[in-house]
Scaffold this motif. Structure first.
Motif, PDB file in Angstrom:
ATOM      1  N   ALA A 135     -81.669  67.380 -20.150  1.00 18.52           N
ATOM      2  CA  ALA A 135     -81.919  65.941 -20.320  1.00 18.52           C
ATOM      3  C   ALA A 135     -81.556  65.485 -21.728  1.00 18.52           C
ATOM      4  O   ALA A 135     -81.092  64.353 -21.924  1.00 18.52           O
ATOM      5  CB  ALA A 135     -83.381  65.632 -20.013  1.00 18.52           C
ATOM      6  N   ILE A 136     -81.772  66.355 -22.722  1.00 12.70           N
ATOM      7  CA  ILE A 136     -81.374  66.009 -24.091  1.00 12.70           C
ATOM      8  C   ILE A 136     -79.859  65.809 -24.156  1.00 12.70           C
ATOM      9  O   ILE A 136     -79.361  64.832 -24.737  1.00 12.70           O
ATOM     10  CB  ILE A 136     -81.835  67.106 -25.066  1.00 12.70           C
ATOM     11  CG1 ILE A 136     -83.362  67.175 -25.098  1.00 12.70           C
ATOM     12  CG2 ILE A 136     -81.274  66.852 -26.462  1.00 12.70           C
ATOM     13  CD1 ILE A 136     -83.902  68.321 -25.931  1.00 12.70           C
ATOM     14  N   ASN A 137     -79.112  66.735 -23.542  1.00  9.69           N
ATOM     15  CA  ASN A 137     -77.653  66.578 -23.485  1.00  9.69           C
ATOM     16  C   ASN A 137     -77.273  65.292 -22.768  1.00  9.69           C
ATOM     17  O   ASN A 137     -76.392  64.539 -23.214  1.00  9.69           O
ATOM     18  CB  ASN A 137     -77.022  67.769 -22.767  1.00  9.69           C
ATOM     19  CG  ASN A 137     -77.087  69.050 -23.568  1.00  9.69           C
ATOM     20  OD1 ASN A 137     -77.190  69.019 -24.793  1.00  9.69           O
ATOM     21  ND2 ASN A 137     -77.041  70.184 -22.887  1.00  9.69           N
ATOM     22  N   GLY A 138     -77.937  65.040 -21.629  1.00  9.06           N
ATOM     23  CA  GLY A 138     -77.606  63.861 -20.843  1.00  9.06           C
ATOM     24  C   GLY A 138     -77.924  62.568 -21.556  1.00  9.06           C
ATOM     25  O   GLY A 138     -77.136  61.596 -21.484  1.00  9.06           O
ATOM     26  N   ALA A 142     -74.917  60.180 -22.037  1.00 12.15           N
ATOM     27  CA  ALA A 142     -74.856  59.034 -21.126  1.00 12.15           C
ATOM     28  C   ALA A 142     -75.383  57.757 -21.752  1.00 12.15           C
ATOM     29  O   ALA A 142     -74.807  56.678 -21.542  1.00 12.15           O
ATOM     30  CB  ALA A 142     -75.636  59.354 -19.848  1.00 12.15           C
ATOM     31  N   TYR A 143     -76.450  57.852 -22.523  1.00  9.58           N
ATOM     32  CA  TYR A 143     -77.087  56.643 -23.050  1.00  9.58           C
ATOM     33  C   TYR A 143     -76.670  56.300 -24.476  1.00  9.58           C
ATOM     34  O   TYR A 143     -76.543  55.125 -24.818  1.00  9.58           O
ATOM     35  CB  TYR A 143     -78.610  56.784 -22.971  1.00  9.58           C
ATOM     36  CG  TYR A 143     -79.148  56.613 -21.571  1.00  9.58           C
ATOM     37  CD1 TYR A 143     -79.485  55.362 -21.071  1.00  9.58           C
ATOM     38  CD2 TYR A 143     -79.315  57.709 -20.740  1.00  9.58           C
ATOM     39  CE1 TYR A 143     -79.973  55.197 -19.789  1.00  9.58           C
ATOM     40  CE2 TYR A 143     -79.804  57.562 -19.454  1.00  9.58           C
ATOM     41  CZ  TYR A 143     -80.133  56.307 -18.980  1.00  9.58           C
ATOM     42  OH  TYR A 143     -80.607  56.150 -17.705  1.00  9.58           O
ATOM     43  N   LEU A 144     -76.465  57.318 -25.306  1.00 11.57           N
ATOM     44  CA  LEU A 144     -76.053  57.048 -26.679  1.00 11.57           C
ATOM     45  C   LEU A 144     -74.547  57.098 -26.863  1.00 11.57           C
ATOM     46  O   LEU A 144     -74.046  56.723 -27.927  1.00 11.57           O
ATOM     47  CB  LEU A 144     -76.729  58.035 -27.636  1.00 11.57           C
ATOM     48  CG  LEU A 144     -78.271  57.970 -27.674  1.00 11.57           C
ATOM     49  CD1 LEU A 144     -78.806  58.879 -28.777  1.00 11.57           C
ATOM     50  CD2 LEU A 144     -78.764  56.545 -27.862  1.00 11.57           C
ATOM     51  N   GLY A 145     -73.833  57.580 -25.867  1.00  8.04           N
ATOM     52  CA  GLY A 145     -72.378  57.526 -25.891  1.00  8.04           C
ATOM     53  C   GLY A 145     -71.694  58.591 -26.710  1.00  8.04           C
ATOM     54  O   GLY A 145     -70.492  58.474 -26.989  1.00  8.04           O
ATOM     55  N   TYR A 146     -72.405  59.643 -27.099  1.00 10.73           N
ATOM     56  CA  TYR A 146     -71.752  60.728 -27.831  1.00 10.73           C
ATOM     57  C   TYR A 146     -70.808  61.485 -26.897  1.00 10.73           C
ATOM     58  O   TYR A 146     -71.119  61.680 -25.724  1.00 10.73           O
ATOM     59  CB  TYR A 146     -72.785  61.694 -28.399  1.00 10.73           C
ATOM     60  CG  TYR A 146     -73.541  61.163 -29.585  1.00 10.73           C
ATOM     61  CD1 TYR A 146     -72.992  61.190 -30.865  1.00 10.73           C
ATOM     62  CD2 TYR A 146     -74.815  60.638 -29.427  1.00 10.73           C
ATOM     63  CE1 TYR A 146     -73.690  60.704 -31.955  1.00 10.73           C
ATOM     64  CE2 TYR A 146     -75.525  60.149 -30.516  1.00 10.73           C
ATOM     65  CZ  TYR A 146     -74.952  60.179 -31.770  1.00 10.73           C
ATOM     66  OH  TYR A 146     -75.648  59.688 -32.853  1.00 10.73           O
ATOM     67  N   PRO A 147     -69.660  61.942 -27.391  1.00 13.41           N
ATOM     68  CA  PRO A 147     -68.767  62.748 -26.546  1.00 13.41           C
ATOM     69  C   PRO A 147     -69.458  64.025 -26.095  1.00 13.41           C
ATOM     70  O   PRO A 147     -70.159  64.685 -26.884  1.00 13.41           O
ATOM     71  CB  PRO A 147     -67.573  63.048 -27.460  1.00 13.41           C
ATOM     72  CG  PRO A 147     -67.631  62.009 -28.532  1.00 13.41           C
ATOM     73  CD  PRO A 147     -69.083  61.682 -28.726  1.00 13.41           C
ATOM     74  N   ARG A 245     -75.032  55.423 -16.058  1.00 12.19           N
ATOM     75  CA  ARG A 245     -75.682  56.219 -17.105  1.00 12.19           C
ATOM     76  C   ARG A 245     -76.758  57.135 -16.517  1.00 12.19           C
ATOM     77  O   ARG A 245     -76.839  58.314 -16.887  1.00 12.19           O
ATOM     78  CB  ARG A 245     -76.291  55.290 -18.160  1.00 12.19           C
ATOM     79  CG  ARG A 245     -75.245  54.523 -18.961  1.00 12.19           C
ATOM     80  CD  ARG A 245     -75.871  53.767 -20.111  1.00 12.19           C
ATOM     81  NE  ARG A 245     -76.849  52.777 -19.657  1.00 12.19           N
ATOM     82  CZ  ARG A 245     -77.530  51.981 -20.467  1.00 12.19           C
ATOM     83  NH1 ARG A 245     -77.340  52.057 -21.793  1.00 12.19           N
ATOM     84  NH2 ARG A 245     -78.389  51.097 -19.994  1.00 12.19           N
ATOM     85  N   ARG A 246     -77.558  56.604 -15.611  1.00 17.11           N
ATOM     86  CA  ARG A 246     -78.599  57.424 -15.002  1.00 17.11           C
ATOM     87  C   ARG A 246     -77.981  58.536 -14.154  1.00 17.11           C
ATOM     88  O   ARG A 246     -78.438  59.688 -14.176  1.00 17.11           O
ATOM     89  CB  ARG A 246     -79.511  56.551 -14.154  1.00 17.11           C
ATOM     90  CG  ARG A 246     -80.665  57.320 -13.504  1.00 17.11           C
ATOM     91  CD  ARG A 246     -81.581  56.379 -12.736  1.00 17.11           C
ATOM     92  NE  ARG A 246     -82.689  57.103 -12.138  1.00 17.11           N
ATOM     93  CZ  ARG A 246     -82.648  57.712 -10.969  1.00 17.11           C
ATOM     94  NH1 ARG A 246     -81.531  57.673 -10.256  1.00 17.11           N
ATOM     95  NH2 ARG A 246     -83.699  58.351 -10.499  1.00 17.11           N
ATOM     96  N   THR A 247     -76.937  58.195 -13.397  1.00 21.32           N
ATOM     97  CA  THR A 247     -76.285  59.196 -12.549  1.00 21.32           C
ATOM     98  C   THR A 247     -75.676  60.309 -13.387  1.00 21.32           C
ATOM     99  O   THR A 247     -75.800  61.497 -13.064  1.00 21.32           O
ATOM    100  CB  THR A 247     -75.195  58.530 -11.700  1.00 21.32           C
ATOM    101  OG1 THR A 247     -75.770  57.470 -10.923  1.00 21.32           O
ATOM    102  CG2 THR A 247     -74.544  59.533 -10.764  1.00 21.32           C
ATOM    103  N   ARG A 248     -75.045  59.929 -14.501  1.00 25.64           N
ATOM    104  CA  ARG A 248     -74.418  60.934 -15.367  1.00 25.64           C
ATOM    105  C   ARG A 248     -75.484  61.792 -16.050  1.00 25.64           C
ATOM    106  O   ARG A 248     -75.310  63.020 -16.178  1.00 25.64           O
ATOM    107  CB  ARG A 248     -73.526  60.240 -16.394  1.00 25.64           C
ATOM    108  CG  ARG A 248     -72.751  61.184 -17.289  1.00 25.64           C
ATOM    109  CD  ARG A 248     -71.639  60.467 -18.025  1.00 25.64           C
ATOM    110  NE  ARG A 248     -70.551  60.117 -17.123  1.00 25.64           N
ATOM    111  CZ  ARG A 248     -70.222  58.877 -16.796  1.00 25.64           C
ATOM    112  NH1 ARG A 248     -70.900  57.847 -17.280  1.00 25.64           N
ATOM    113  NH2 ARG A 248     -69.209  58.656 -15.976  1.00 25.64           N
TER     114      ARG A 248
END
Length: 377
Positions: A135-138, A142-147, A245-248
């Motif tokens: 979840a930290i990765n996600g 997904a939400y903060l837009g980091y690659p 974002r939630r799905t990703r």
């Protein structure tokens, strides 16, 4: 009586050739499962010949192949984790799955061996902890837009360091964990087991249940359709009302939960919780990504099948085992890395060719009945 010969008309021969080309282009070699199955058979035939002429350092037989399946379980599971992440698109990838395996294995051992929790409770908590790491990765992706490449590379180092620190760089073992080794040992199959080699129990207790659930989620649920949709076209998925974002993020959570389960499996496999279980050598992440790409998961997202993952993992495991028989010792380990790199390169080229064929097929003008294709008024 005189023998008669059948002459195939030129038109029929051209039709057969066209059907063969169509099969190779769109129905045969494009089917990754068919290609992988053919490569597995080719590998078995070649190794059988080398074993027959005495060019292997050990016996290449069904018992040897079955014994290597103990390494098949974690690699196939982590490739399934990469299937979810890569399919989500936008450069999705998870380089931290190996570190998550190490860290969740340590957490499981601390809960089960040191805290004395029941086995089922410790397993569930370890899987939930892995989901939290995912979840930290996600969230970052997904939400903060980091690659995803930068995010999971950073967490790879972070999770790996935490595993080494909390374990004081020493494996965790004890009587409970020693007994837990039975979860990974080889067993005889019921009814027909007398005629077959022993198979690691983890294939049935870890891999098959996860594979069945993953197939159901990807092919029979709305989440699976949303996952393929955002991987194929993120903008179109947003216009269709999908919370991209939630799905990703859920794809990364799923990958973390699977990595947590692999962490539990490695404790049984090694009869101890090693802080480098998923990161020693070349680690587990790179082979898992290689298997995913080889299994037909498009690195651009939106394409991936479970059957390709399972067959690709089997091919890689048996290829590594075969290399060790032909090139024993440290040279064999280096040859495995070389083979892994070549397989990844070949899989990437094949994946790119498949995507180009797909895009060229979509770009062809559609012919309207009664008019010539591409004609204008």
């Amino acid at each position: 009586m005189t023998a008669t010969t059948t002459i195939t008309p030129p038109e029929q021969r051209r039709g057969q050739a066209a059907r063969a080309r169509d099969w190779f282009a769109s129905g045969g070699l494009k089917d990754r499962a068919t290609l992988l199955l053919g490569l597995i058979v080719l590998l078995l035939v070649v190794m059988g010949i080398l074993d027959g002429v005495g060019l292997t350092s050990g016996q290449f037989n069904s018992d040897y192949l079955a014994a290597t399946l103990i390494a098949y379980v974690p690699l196939a599971l982590l490739a399934l984790a990469e299937l979810f992440v890569i399919t989500s698109g936008r450069g999705g990838i998870d380089l931290s799955v190996g570190s998550m395996v190490s860290l969740t294995g340590i957490v499981f051992a601390m809960l089960y061996q040191q805290a004395g929790l029941p086995l089922a409770v410790a397993v569930v908590l370890a899987v939930l902890f892995g989901a939290l790491l995912g979840a930290i990765n996600g969230f970052l992706t997904a939400y903060l837009g980091y690659p995803a490449l930068i995010t999971t590379l950073a967490t790879f180092y972070a999770y790996r360091s935490i595993a080494l620190v909390v374990s004081e760089q020493r494996p965790i073992s004890g009587p409970e964990i020693s007994q837990f080794y039975n979860a990974a040992k080889a067993v005889e199959l019921p009814v027909i087991g007398g005629t077959l080699p022993l198979v690691p129990l983890g294939v049935f207790t870890f891999l098959l249940p996860v594979a069945i659930v993953a197939w159901f989620v990807l092919n029979r649920t709305s989440y699976g359709r949303k996952l393929y949709a955002i991987g194929t076209n993120d903008t179109a998925a947003q216009w269709a009302g999908i919370d991209t974002r939630r799905t990703r993020m859920m794809a990364y959570v799923t990958a973390g939960a699977i990595a947590g389960l692999v962490g539990v499996y490695t404790v049984a496999q090694f009869a101890s919780a090693r802080p480098d279980a998923g990161t020693s050598g070349s680690g587990m992440a790179l082979p898992a990504i290689t298997i995913a790409v080889l299994g037909g998961v498009a690195i651009t997202g939106g394409i991936g099948r479970l059957s390709g993952i399972l067959l690709a993992a089997l091919l890689i495991v048996w290829l590594n085992a075969s290399i060790l028989l032909v090139v024993p010792g440290n040279e064999g380990a280096q040859a495995q890395l070389l083979a892994l790199g070549l397989v990844l390169l070949g899989a990437s080229l094949l994946s790119n060719a498949t995507i180009r064929r797909r895009q060229s097929g979509l770009s062809k003008p559609l012919s309207v009945p009664g008019t010539a294709a591409g004609s204008t008024r």
